[in-house]
Design a protein around this motif. Structure first.
Motif, mmCIF file in Angstrom:
data_model
loop_
_atom_site.group_PDB
_atom_site.id
_atom_site.type_symbol
_atom_site.label_atom_id
_atom_site.label_comp_id
_atom_site.label_asym_id
_atom_site.label_seq_id
_atom_site.Cartn_x
_atom_site.Cartn_y
_atom_site.Cartn_z
ATOM 1 N N THR A 119 0.829 -1.213 0.000
ATOM 2 C CA THR A 119 0.000 0.000 0.000
ATOM 3 C C THR A 119 0.854 1.250 0.000
ATOM 4 O OG1 THR A 119 -1.776 -1.182 1.162
ATOM 5 C CG2 THR A 119 -1.845 1.217 1.207
ATOM 6 N N ILE A 120 1.983 1.211 0.687
ATOM 7 C CA ILE A 120 2.908 2.351 0.658
ATOM 8 C C ILE A 120 3.333 2.635 -0.776
ATOM 9 C CG2 ILE A 120 5.219 3.124 1.327
ATOM 10 C CD1 ILE A 120 4.894 1.628 3.940
ATOM 11 N N VAL A 121 3.672 1.582 -1.516
ATOM 12 C CA VAL A 121 4.076 1.745 -2.913
ATOM 13 C C VAL A 121 2.908 2.271 -3.742
ATOM 14 C CG1 VAL A 121 4.861 0.523 -4.973
ATOM 15 C CG2 VAL A 121 5.844 -0.040 -2.750
ATOM 16 N N ALA A 122 1.702 1.740 -3.505
ATOM 17 C CA ALA A 122 0.535 2.164 -4.281
ATOM 18 C C ALA A 122 0.241 3.652 -4.065
ATOM 19 C CB ALA A 122 -0.682 1.323 -3.899
ATOM 20 N N VAL A 123 0.320 4.107 -2.819
ATOM 21 C CA VAL A 123 0.070 5.523 -2.523
ATOM 22 C C VAL A 123 1.136 6.397 -3.169
ATOM 23 C CG1 VAL A 123 -0.017 7.235 -0.678
ATOM 24 C CG2 VAL A 123 -1.193 5.044 -0.396
ATOM 25 N N ARG A 124 2.406 5.991 -3.045
ATOM 26 C CA ARG A 124 3.484 6.777 -3.650
ATOM 27 C C ARG A 124 3.326 6.809 -5.170
ATOM 28 N NH1 ARG A 124 5.670 11.034 -3.733
ATOM 29 N NH2 ARG A 124 5.077 10.887 -1.545
ATOM 30 N N PHE A 125 2.886 5.709 -5.759
ATOM 31 C CA PHE A 125 2.658 5.656 -7.204
ATOM 32 C C PHE A 125 1.608 6.683 -7.616
ATOM 33 C CE2 PHE A 125 0.057 3.951 -10.699
ATOM 34 C CZ PHE A 125 1.020 3.852 -11.692
ATOM 35 N N VAL A 126 0.496 6.733 -6.886
ATOM 36 C CA VAL A 126 -0.564 7.695 -7.198
ATOM 37 C C VAL A 126 -0.020 9.120 -7.145
ATOM 38 C CG1 VAL A 126 -2.739 8.684 -6.378
ATOM 39 C CG2 VAL A 126 -2.463 6.202 -6.479
ATOM 40 N N LEU A 127 0.708 9.442 -6.080
ATOM 41 C CA LEU A 127 1.210 10.809 -5.907
ATOM 42 C C LEU A 127 2.237 11.174 -6.980
ATOM 43 C CD1 LEU A 127 1.533 10.900 -2.018
ATOM 44 C CD2 LEU A 127 -0.158 12.071 -3.421
ATOM 45 N N ASP A 128 3.155 10.268 -7.285
ATOM 46 C CA ASP A 128 4.185 10.568 -8.277
ATOM 47 C C ASP A 128 3.603 10.662 -9.684
ATOM 48 O OD1 ASP A 128 6.012 10.610 -6.267
ATOM 49 O OD2 ASP A 128 6.991 8.708 -6.769
ATOM 50 N N MET A 129 2.643 9.817 -9.991
ATOM 51 C CA MET A 129 2.032 9.873 -11.326
ATOM 52 C C MET A 129 1.230 11.160 -11.503
ATOM 53 S SD MET A 129 2.918 7.222 -13.150
ATOM 54 C CE MET A 129 1.665 7.055 -14.417
ATOM 55 N N PHE A 152 -8.858 0.643 8.354
ATOM 56 C CA PHE A 152 -7.740 0.467 9.260
ATOM 57 C C PHE A 152 -6.445 0.633 8.466
ATOM 58 C CE2 PHE A 152 -11.001 -1.362 11.904
ATOM 59 C CZ PHE A 152 -10.601 -1.002 13.186
ATOM 60 N N ARG A 153 -5.403 1.088 9.140
ATOM 61 C CA ARG A 153 -4.166 1.405 8.427
ATOM 62 C C ARG A 153 -3.581 0.173 7.746
ATOM 63 N NH1 ARG A 153 0.351 3.763 11.898
ATOM 64 N NH2 ARG A 153 1.575 3.267 10.045
ATOM 65 N N HIS A 154 -3.944 -1.015 8.225
ATOM 66 C CA HIS A 154 -3.516 -2.240 7.560
ATOM 67 C C HIS A 154 -4.528 -3.334 7.862
ATOM 68 C CE1 HIS A 154 -1.051 -5.679 6.306
ATOM 69 N NE2 HIS A 154 -0.357 -4.810 5.612
ATOM 70 N N ALA A 155 -4.785 -4.201 6.875
ATOM 71 C CA ALA A 155 -5.757 -5.281 7.061
ATOM 72 C C ALA A 155 -5.332 -6.208 8.206
ATOM 73 C CB ALA A 155 -5.891 -6.079 5.767
ATOM 74 N N ARG A 156 -4.018 -6.361 8.411
ATOM 75 C CA ARG A 156 -3.549 -7.228 9.503
ATOM 76 C C ARG A 156 -3.997 -6.675 10.854
ATOM 77 N NH1 ARG A 156 1.191 -10.381 10.494
ATOM 78 N NH2 ARG A 156 0.722 -11.548 12.412
ATOM 79 N N LEU A 157 -3.948 -5.369 11.030
ATOM 80 C CA LEU A 157 -4.412 -4.754 12.273
ATOM 81 C C LEU A 157 -5.913 -4.951 12.447
ATOM 82 C CD1 LEU A 157 -3.910 -2.977 14.773
ATOM 83 C CD2 LEU A 157 -4.237 -0.967 13.297
#
Length: 675
Positions: free
Chosen positions: A84-94, A649-654
Motif C-alpha cells: 500500500t505504501i508503494v501504491a500511494v506513492r505511485f498515485v502521488l508521483d504519477m 484500518f491502516r492495515h488489514a492485519r491490524l
C-alpha cells in the motif's frame, strides 16, 4: 487535485517521510508468473524484445511503470511488505508528473470486488460514484461522469489488495482482468496471486515484481533516527542501538533470528516505532526475551496488541487541535467492534451508515417497530379525540395504528433496502421527466384520498398539490452534489443529513396537510370511510397505493408491501363515527401524522440508519456516543486511514487482529455469563 491532496495527507498522518521513507525496494518476480515480454512491450509480430529492467525503489515507482509499454504492472509482497505504501506513492508521483492527456491514477481497495457479479468497468464506476459523489452526476450519452471517464480510459486503476478478494474468486478476478487491456497497477500477496495464475493464466501483458524484505542495514539507518537520542557513558545513543547491535553481533541466536524475521516488513517496523520510539518508557530490548516471545508470531501479536494503547498515550493527545482524550482500553474495545463488523462484511471499508449489519435484522426491526408504534399510536390517539374526549375510540385508534404501522416499520427496517448517502441538489436538467412523474403520482394519490374522505374541491386540490410537491422533491433530494474536494466520511454524512431532513420536512408538510385537513373538515379519517362495497374498494385501493408509494420509495419492495397492507388494515380496522373536528384537533393530528410519515421516509436513508444504529450500539457499550469524533481522532492518530468517503484500518492485519481480540472477549464474556 483532490486525489493527490487526500493521499498526501495520508502519507503525512502515517509519517512515511518522518524522518525519511523506509527503503522499500523490489526485484523481478519468477519468470513463470510473467507474460511474454513481446506482449508486455506491445511488440509487432516477429519481434522478440528482451526483458525490461523493472528493479527499483519506492522513489522510482513512477519511472519503472512508465517504461512498461502495456502500462500493466503487478507488485507482489507478503503481508506488511509495503504494497500500500508503494501504491500511494505511485498515485502521488504519477499525478505530480502527469500531462493533461494522461489518465488520473485512483487507488481502489479491490478486496470487495466480486467479479462474478460485476465487470471490472462497472465495479470501478460504482466505486468512483460512491467515493467521489460529483462523478455520479449525469455525463455524456446519459451515463454518469464516472462511467464516461472509465469508458474513455481517463482513469488509471491502482488495485490494492488482490489477495483480499473473497476465497474462490481470485481466478475469476484474474480472468476478468485479462478480458481487458486497461493499464493498471495491481498489488497482491504472492500465495493468492500464484494460485490464481496456476488455475488460469498469467496476467496478460503485465510485468510482475516482488517486494524485498528490509535488511539489517535498512533498520540501522531508520530506527535510531525515529527516537530521541540520549547521553550514556559519554556517548549519544538511542533505545534501538543495543537491540540493533545484538542483531548485528549475534545473528545466529534464536532471539536475533526471530526479531530479524519480524522486522523484515515495513508494517512491523512502523508498529515497533509507534510502540517504542514514540512512547516514552518502553524499551525494545524486551523483544529479545525468548521467554516472552519464543516465536515470530508472538512478537507480531505483541506489537499488534501494543499499537492501539500506544496510539492513545496521553502525550499524543492534542487538545489544541480539537482532539479529546480517549481511554485506551475503551478505544481498543470500540475499534475491535468496528474491526469485527468489517470482517463480518468481508470488507476493509468502514461506511458508518452500514453499521446496522453489526446488529441482527430482528434487533433492528424491533427498534424501528417500537419507534413507529409509538409515533403512529400517538397519531391514532389524537385522531380518536384523546385529548378532548373520553371516547373509547381514542385508545382503540392508538392501538390499531401503533400495532399495524409498528409491524410495518419493523419489517421494512429489518428486511428492506438501506440507502447509500445522497445529496440535495436542485437541478432540472435531466430530472424534469422524473420530477413530473413523481409529482403527478403524488398529486393523484393525495387528491384521490381527499376525495375518498369527502374534503371537497379545495381540500382535494390542496392535498394533491402538497403530496405532489413532496414526492417530486425526492428527485432533488436524492442526487449527488458537485463538490471540489474529496469528501471526508463526516462530510458525506453531513450532506446526507441535509438531504434527509429536507425530504422529511417536505413529506411531513404534505402528509400532515392531508391528515390535518381530514380531521378539520370531517373529523377522524375513518369517519368518512364508506360502507358501500364499491366505495370501500376504491378507498382501500387508494390506501394501498399511498402506502406502497411511501414504503417503496423508502425501503424498496419490502417497504412497499408492508406499508400497503398496513394502510389498508388501518383503514379497515378503524371504521367508526367522527369524534373530533375543527382547526385545533386537525393541527395536532396533522403535525403528529406528518412527523410519523416523515420518520418512515427518513429511517432507511444513510443518516437515519446511522443515527438509529449509533444510539443502539452506544447504549450497548459497543461504540462511543460521539462516534464520528472518535473516528476522526483515530484517523488523526494513524489507527485509521481515509479512502474517499470511508475509513479503513491502516492495515488489514491490524483490522483482523482487533476483530479476533473482540471475538475472543465476547466468547469469554458469554461463557462467564452462562455460568
Amino acid at each position: 487535485m483532490a486525489v493527490a491532496a487526500q493521499w498526501r495527507e495520508e502519507e503525512e498522518r502515517r509519517r512515511i517521510h518522518d524522518p525519511f521513507p523506509l527503503p522499500v525496494h523490489w526485484h523481478p518476480a519468477a519468470p513463470e508468473l510473467v507474460d511474454h515480454w513481446a506482449n508486455i512491450c506491445r511488440a509487432p509480430a516477429g519481434a522478440s524484445p528482451g526483458p525490461l529492467v523493472v528493479t527499483g525503489r519506492l522513489e522510482r515507482i513512477a519511472d519503472v511503470y512508465r517504461q512498461i509499454p502495456s502500462g500493466r504492472l503487478a507488485m507482489l509482497g507478503r503481508a506488511g511488505a509495503g504494497k500500500t505504501i508503494v501504491a500511494v506513492r505511485f498515485v502521488l508521483d504519477m499525478i505530480a508528473t502527469r500531462s493533461r492527456a494522461d489518465a488520473v491514477p485512483v487507488l481502489f481497495s479491490v478486496g470487495p470486488w466480486n467479479p462474478a457479479a460485476a465487470s471490472l468497468r462497472s465495479w470501478l464506476t460504482h466505486q468512483l460514484e460512491r467515493e467521489y459523489p460529483a462523478l455520479a452526476a449525469p455525463g455524456p450519452a446519459g451515463l454518469s461522469l464516472a462511467a464516461a471517464l472509465v469508458g474513455a480510459g481517463r482513469i488509471l486503476p491502482v488495485l490494492d489488495g488482490f489477495d483480499e478478494i473473497a476465497d474462490g474468486l481470485h481466478s475469476a478476478a484474474l480472468r476478468a482482468l485479462n478480458a481487458t487491456t486497461t493499464p493498471l497497477l495491481l498489488t497482491s500477496r504472492p500465495d493468492e496471486y500464484v494460485a490464481a495464475v496456476t488455475a488460469t493464466d498469467v496476467m496478460s501483458a503485465a510485468a510482475v515484481t516482488q517486494l524485498d524484505d528490509l535488511s539489517l542495514a535498512d533498520l540501522n539507518d531508520y530506527l535510531p533516527r525515529t527516537t530521541r537520542p540520549s547521553l550514556a557513558d559519554g556517548q549519544m545513543t538511542t533505545v534501538w542501538d543495543p537491540v540493533l547491535a545484538h542483531l548485528r553481533d549475534q545473528p545466529a541466536e534464536i532471539a536475533s533470528k526471530t526479531l530479524r524475521q519480524v522486522l523484515s516488513t515495513p508494517l512491523m517496523v512502523t508498529l515497533a516505532r509507534a510502540v517504542y520510539s514514540d512512547t516514552p518508557g518502553h524499551d525494545p530490548a524486551e523483544l529479545l526475551n525468548t521467554g516472552r516471545f519464543g516465536t515470530a508470531e508472538a512478537v507480531q501479536d505483541h506489537l499488534l496488541d501494543a499499537f492501539t494503547p500506544a496510539a492513545y498515550e496521553p502525550h499524543l493527545d492534542c487538545p489544541g487541535h480539537g482532539h479529546r482524550r480517549w481511554d485506551p482500553s475503551h478505544a481498543q474495545r470500540w475499534l475491535g467492534c468496528i474491526a469485527w463488523h468489517l470482517d463480518r462484511l468481508g470488507t476493509n471499508d468502514l461506511a458508518v451508515w452500514q453499521l446496522g449489519a453489526t446488529t441482527s435484522r430482528l434487533t433492528r426491526g424491533l427498534i424501528a417497530g417500537a419507534g413507529s408504534a409509538l409515533v403512529f399510536g400517538l397519531a391514532g390517539w389524537l385522531s380518536g379525540g384523546g385529548p378532548t374526549t373520553a371516547s373509547p375510540y381514542a385508545l382503540a385508534y392508538a392501538l390499531i395504528n401503533g400495532l399495524v404501522f409498528g409491524l410495518a416499520g419493523g419489517i421494512s427496517f429489518g428486511l428492506g433496502a438501506q440507502r447509500e448517502p445522497s445529496h440535495a441538489q436542485i437541478r432540472f436538467r435531466g430530472a424534469t421527466s422524473a420530477y413530473l412523474g413523481l409529482s403527478t403520482g403524488g398529486f393523484a394519490v393525495g387528491a384521490a384520498f381527499a376525495l375518498a374522505v369527502g374534503l371537497g374541491l379545495s381540500g382535494t386540490l390542496l392535498s394533491g398539490l402538497a403530496c405532489g410537491l413532496a414526492l417530486g422533491s425526492h428527485v432533488w433530494l436524492h442526487r449527488p452534489t458537485v463538490i471540489a474536494t474529496v469528501p471526508s466520511p463526516g462530510e458525506v454524512l453531513h450532506r446526507d443529513r441535509t438531504a434527509t431532513l429536507a425530504f422529511g420536512l417536505a413529506v411531513a408538510l404534505a402528509y400532515g396537510t392531508v391528515g390535518g385537513l381530514t380531521v378539520w373538515y370531517s373529523g377522524d379519517p375513518a369517519a368518512s370511510i364508506p360502507s358501500v362495497p364499491a366505495d370501500i374498494a376504491v378507498t382501500a385501493l387508494v390506501g394501498i397505493t399511498a402506502g406502497a408509494l411511501i414504503g417503496g420509495l423508502s425501503y424498496g419492495r419490502a417497504g412497499a408491501i408492508s406499508y400497503a397492507l398496513s394502510v389498508m388494515a388501518a383503514g379497515a380496522l378503524a371504521d367508526g363515527p367522527a369524534h373530533v373536528t375543527g382547526l385545533g384537533p386537525g393541527l395536532s393530528y396533522g403535525i403528529t401524522f406528518g412527523c410519523a410519515i416523515a420518520a418512515v421516509t427518513m429511517l432507511p436513508r444513510a443518516w437515519g440508519t446511522y443515527t438509529v444504529n449509533r444510539i443502539w450500539l452506544a447504549l450497548c457499550g459497543h461504540l462511543p456516543w460521539q462516534l464520528m469524533a472518535f473516528l476522526a481522532d483515530a484517523h488523526h492518530r494513524g489507527v485509521l486511514r481515509q479512502s474517499g468517503g470511508v475509513y479503513q484500518f491502516r492495515h488489514a492485519r491490524l483490522q483482523h487482529h482487533l476483530a479476533q481480540i473482540h471475538q475472543t472477549h465476547n466468547r469469554r464474556h458469554e461463557h462467564l455469563r452462562g455460568h
